[in-house]
Design a protein around this motif. Structure first.
Motif, PDB file in Angstrom:
ATOM      1  N   TRP A 123      34.347  60.618  75.299  1.00  0.00           N
ATOM      2  CA  TRP A 123      34.008  61.828  74.502  1.00  0.00           C
ATOM      3  C   TRP A 123      34.938  62.107  73.426  1.00  0.00           C
ATOM      4  N   GLU A 124      36.219  61.936  73.670  1.00  0.00           N
ATOM      5  CA  GLU A 124      37.136  62.649  72.977  1.00  0.00           C
ATOM      6  C   GLU A 124      37.235  61.890  71.333  1.00  0.00           C
ATOM      7  N   GLN A 125      36.658  60.769  71.379  1.00  0.00           N
ATOM      8  CA  GLN A 125      36.622  60.063  69.986  1.00  0.00           C
ATOM      9  C   GLN A 125      35.675  60.580  69.029  1.00  0.00           C
ATOM     10  N   GLY A 155      37.451  71.799  68.741  1.00  0.00           N
ATOM     11  CA  GLY A 155      37.830  71.057  67.677  1.00  0.00           C
ATOM     12  C   GLY A 155      36.636  70.088  67.333  1.00  0.00           C
ATOM     13  N   LYS A 156      35.544  70.037  67.873  1.00  0.00           N
ATOM     14  CA  LYS A 156      34.443  69.274  67.348  1.00  0.00           C
ATOM     15  C   LYS A 156      33.578  69.964  66.329  1.00  0.00           C
ATOM     16  N   THR A 157      32.744  69.386  65.629  1.00  0.00           N
ATOM     17  CA  THR A 157      31.829  70.014  64.703  1.00  0.00           C
ATOM     18  C   THR A 157      30.215  69.713  65.524  1.00  0.00           C
ATOM     19  N   VAL A 158      29.456  70.821  65.872  1.00  0.00           N
ATOM     20  CA  VAL A 158      28.192  70.417  66.128  1.00  0.00           C
ATOM     21  C   VAL A 158      27.100  70.538  65.147  1.00  0.00           C
ATOM     22  N   VAL A 159      26.038  69.723  65.339  1.00  0.00           N
ATOM     23  CA  VAL A 159      24.963  69.683  64.164  1.00  0.00           C
ATOM     24  C   VAL A 159      23.702  70.052  65.111  1.00  0.00           C
ATOM     25  N   PRO A 160      23.170  70.972  65.074  1.00  0.00           N
ATOM     26  CA  PRO A 160      21.768  71.196  66.076  1.00  0.00           C
ATOM     27  C   PRO A 160      20.584  70.375  65.139  1.00  0.00           C
ATOM     28  N   PHE A 161      19.839  70.191  66.231  1.00  0.00           N
ATOM     29  CA  PHE A 161      18.536  69.585  65.562  1.00  0.00           C
ATOM     30  C   PHE A 161      17.282  69.815  66.432  1.00  0.00           C
ATOM     31  N   CYS A 162      16.071  69.823  65.792  1.00  0.00           N
ATOM     32  CA  CYS A 162      15.053  70.276  67.132  1.00  0.00           C
ATOM     33  C   CYS A 162      13.655  69.547  66.601  1.00  0.00           C
ATOM     34  N   ALA A 183      32.917  75.358  69.008  1.00  0.00           N
ATOM     35  CA  ALA A 183      32.802  74.093  68.124  1.00  0.00           C
ATOM     36  C   ALA A 183      32.572  74.818  66.596  1.00  0.00           C
ATOM     37  N   ASP A 184      32.838  74.188  65.711  1.00  0.00           N
ATOM     38  CA  ASP A 184      32.362  74.515  64.229  1.00  0.00           C
ATOM     39  C   ASP A 184      31.194  73.971  64.358  1.00  0.00           C
ATOM     40  N   HIS A 185      30.338  74.663  63.255  1.00  0.00           N
ATOM     41  CA  HIS A 185      28.832  74.295  62.969  1.00  0.00           C
ATOM     42  C   HIS A 185      28.403  73.857  61.716  1.00  0.00           C
ATOM     43  N   LEU A 186      27.398  72.876  61.486  1.00  0.00           N
ATOM     44  CA  LEU A 186      26.876  72.708  60.279  1.00  0.00           C
ATOM     45  C   LEU A 186      25.408  72.943  60.385  1.00  0.00           C
ATOM     46  N   THR A 187      24.842  73.195  59.305  1.00  0.00           N
ATOM     47  CA  THR A 187      23.433  74.059  59.369  1.00  0.00           C
ATOM     48  C   THR A 187      22.625  72.820  59.917  1.00  0.00           C
TER      49      THR A 187
END
Length: 212
Positions: A123-125, A155-162, A183-187
């Motif tokens: 996970w950490e990678q 410290g991770k960036t999350v990108v949601p999709f559905c 987390a940080d987030h992208l659109t």
């Protein structure tokens, strides 16, 4: 006057039923669910032709009752070179639509956290994590809550999709953001089954800077 009241009641019923659906990965609209993940060609739960390469810094984690969300996840992987992780429940959901919607509604009403069968390795990678699911009962399936609460997103960036049939796209994307506050987030992006294609996903990934 009576006729008018009857028409109003019928219209209200249609709106109420149309607002629900466990997984937009389900295509047939049924009272109580937007659609859980209805595959055009039903798959066996757990089937997944993707094999993680193990060296990417991007992970695509997704839950799919049928094939719709899986198709979107696989296209993201194809374009980004990401690793992939299918979120599988320890206790599989019913393979028939109506029983699945009933289980999904019960989990939602009880704020349940269905157990996940496997864990993400290394996970950490990963710097960027796409999290995807169908719309179930106006929001994410409860197993997405389990996933989000199982890992440290600091410290991770999350990108949601559905994936969805007709409604609650934005609410579902927002819920994934809400579940990963550190987390940080992208659109994010939500697509109906017919709009899952290379061009639409490429445009979105370029817009958020994941690919060039």
């Amino acid at each position: 006057m009576k006729k008018y009241l009857i028409y109003l009641m019928m219209a209200a019923a249609v709106v109420t039923f149309g607002a629900c659906s466990p997984d937009e990965d389900y295509e047939p609209e049924t009272p109580g669910i937007e659609t859980p993940d209805e595959p055009e060609n039903p798959e066996e739960p757990g089937d997944d032709p993707d094999t993680p390469s193990g060296d990417s810094k991007i992970l695509v984690a997704y839950f799919s009752w049928g094939s719709t969300t899986q198709r979107m996840a696989q296209e993201i992987v194809r374009q980004t070179g990401a690793d992939i992780f299918r979120i599988e429940p320890v206790v599989p959901y019913p393979t028939e639509y109506t029983p699945c919607t009933e289980v999904a509604r019960e989990e939602k009403d009880n704020d349940a956290r269905p157990a996940i069968a496997d864990e993400v390795e290394n996970w950490e990678q990963y710097d960027t994590v796409f999290i995807g699911c169908p719309v179930w009962w106006w929001t994410t399936p409860m197993i997405i809550c389990t996933f989000a609460e199982s890992y440290d997103f600091d410290g991770k960036t999350v990108v949601p999709f559905c994936t969805y049939a007709s409604t609650y796209r934005d609410e579902t994307l927002a819920r994934i953001v809400e579940l990963t506050p550190n987390a940080d987030h992208l659109t994010g992006e939500g697509l109906t089954s017919g709009r899952i294609n290379e061009q639409n996903i490429s445009s979105w990934l370029k817009e958020i800077g994941v690919i060039k």
